[in-house]
Design a protein around this motif. Structure first.
Motif, short mmCIF file in Angstrom:
data_model
loop_
_atom_site.label_atom_id
_atom_site.label_comp_id
_atom_site.label_asym_id
_atom_site.label_seq_id
_atom_site.Cartn_x
_atom_site.Cartn_y
_atom_site.Cartn_z
N PHE A 99 0.82 -1.21 0.00
CA PHE A 99 0.00 0.00 0.00
C PHE A 99 0.86 1.26 0.00
O PHE A 99 0.42 2.30 -0.49
CB PHE A 99 -0.96 -0.03 1.19
N ASN A 152 -10.66 2.27 -10.16
CA ASN A 152 -9.55 1.37 -9.81
C ASN A 152 -8.30 1.63 -10.64
O ASN A 152 -7.47 0.74 -10.81
CB ASN A 152 -9.97 -0.10 -9.93
N LEU A 182 -11.20 6.62 -1.67
CA LEU A 182 -12.20 5.64 -1.20
C LEU A 182 -13.28 5.42 -2.25
O LEU A 182 -13.78 4.30 -2.43
CB LEU A 182 -12.82 6.13 0.11
N GLN A 206 -11.95 1.18 -5.57
CA GLN A 206 -12.81 0.25 -4.85
C GLN A 206 -12.18 -1.13 -4.69
O GLN A 206 -12.55 -1.89 -3.79
CB GLN A 206 -14.16 0.15 -5.57
N ASP A 207 -11.24 -1.48 -5.53
CA ASP A 207 -10.51 -2.74 -5.40
C ASP A 207 -9.50 -2.61 -4.27
O ASP A 207 -8.62 -1.74 -4.32
CB ASP A 207 -9.80 -3.06 -6.72
N PRO A 208 -9.56 -3.45 -3.21
CA PRO A 208 -8.63 -3.32 -2.09
C PRO A 208 -7.16 -3.36 -2.50
O PRO A 208 -6.32 -2.73 -1.85
CB PRO A 208 -8.99 -4.50 -1.19
N SER A 209 -6.82 -4.07 -3.56
CA SER A 209 -5.42 -4.18 -3.96
C SER A 209 -4.87 -2.88 -4.56
O SER A 209 -3.66 -2.73 -4.68
CB SER A 209 -5.26 -5.31 -4.98
N GLN A 212 -5.84 0.26 -3.33
CA GLN A 212 -6.11 1.36 -2.42
C GLN A 212 -4.85 1.96 -1.82
O GLN A 212 -3.79 1.33 -1.81
CB GLN A 212 -7.06 0.88 -1.30
N LEU A 262 -6.66 2.13 3.44
CA LEU A 262 -6.33 0.87 4.13
C LEU A 262 -6.50 1.01 5.63
O LEU A 262 -7.12 0.15 6.28
CB LEU A 262 -4.90 0.46 3.80
N ARG A 309 -10.01 0.94 6.63
CA ARG A 309 -10.66 -0.35 6.38
C ARG A 309 -10.31 -1.38 7.44
O ARG A 309 -11.15 -2.21 7.80
CB ARG A 309 -10.26 -0.84 4.98
#
Length: 291
Positions: free
Chosen positions: A83, A155, A231, A235-238, A240, A245, A248
């Motif tokens: 991240f 993304n 945010l 939207q894809d956590p990978s 962000q 993070l 989240r």
């Protein structure tokens, strides 16, 4: 003409005046230093406390049990390395795109003086009066379906890079600095055969390093710490950033590890300012060009 102050110069030259002056100065300096440095101390020491001690009331000013390994645990458990890389990509791209757009725009408004340039500048400054929340929906709709090319940038780091370039404050800041550059200097370059682009690259930019440092710091810090916009579009956590993070994982991460992650996330920006503080201060105080 002498300048009137609260305390006359003659009073300051007396022994009592010097004592009072330096006492007040020391107290004010200590107060401001405490106000700025204590939150940093509280965050760093809080990260090195056990979670049980961190939740204790009243809190302990100095940790009774030191756990510096909290930083390594936070790095591993939250996978901060990935991240950090995402955030660096976002901040570096926002910086590059912002300078690529804002510098030519400010140069054109300041030195090329296009027709209706003042009207364009006025409309840009009007956008500063709008609350940022009012721009979220139209900007989001634009990002999901970019006009003319019809591309969805969700993304994608470009969803943050492109809005970062449309910054009226940075354009105005650069324009005000460019206005201070003597026109004779640019006219001499034109007589030597330099066009507008070459004059910008060879004459204007080397002179403008202080203000470019200020704008760079503003852009990078804004992109690094931004939360709401990443945010929405990442939207894809990978993909962000660090700010997203940390929010989240806040609900299931121990408090001391969460604070350790926040401290690690803030270190690059503190280091960036310490490295470039001379250029930043020079850009903030620059008001003229010395020949």
């Amino acid at each position: 003409m002498s300048t009137r102050t609260l305390v006359s110069p003659s009073s300051l030259r007396t022994r009592r005046g010097k004592i009072v002056y330096w006492t007040v100065f020391a107290l004010v300096f200590a107060g401001f230093a405490l106000a700025f440095l204590f939150p940093l101390y509280w965050a760093v020491t809080g990260a090195m406390k056990p979670a049980e001690e961190l939740a204790r009331i009243p809190p302990t000013l100095v940790p009774q049990t030191w756990e510096p390994q909290s930083f390594a645990q936070a790095w591993d458990q939250m996978d901060l390395g990935r991240f950090f890389l995402n955030t660096v990509v976002v901040a570096a791209g926002a910086w590059a795109v912002s300078l690529a757009v804002d510098v030519p725009a400010a140069y054109a408004l300041s030195k090329l003086r296009p027709r209706f340039g003042n009207a364009v500048l006025g409309m840009m400054l009007v956008t500063l009066m709008l609350p940022s929340a009012a721009l979220l929906v139209p900007t989001y709709l634009t990002i999901t379906d970019v006009p003319l090319i019809g591309v969805n940038l969700l993304n994608n780091p470009a969803a943050i890079w492109l809005p970062a370039a449309a910054n009226a404050f940075n354009v105005y800041l650069l324009k005000r600095f460019f206005d201070q550059i003597p026109d004779e200097l640019l006219e001499a370059a034109t007589m030597d055969g330099a066009g507008p682009v070459r004059t910008l690259l060879r004459i204007v930019l080397p002179i403008s390093r202080p203000i470019l440092a200020v704008v760079s710091i503003l852009v990078v810090v804004a992109a690094w710490k931004d939360f709401i916009w990443p945010l929405l579009v990442l939207q894809d956590p990978s993909t962000q950033t660090l700010s997203v993070l940390l929010q989240r994982v806040a609900e299931f991460m121990p408090l001391n590890l969460l604070i350790a992650g926040m401290v690690l996330a803030s270190v690059p920006m503190i280091a960036l300012f310490l490295v470039f503080q001379k250029q930043v201060l020079a850009g903030l105080t620059a008001g003229s060009i010395k020949g």
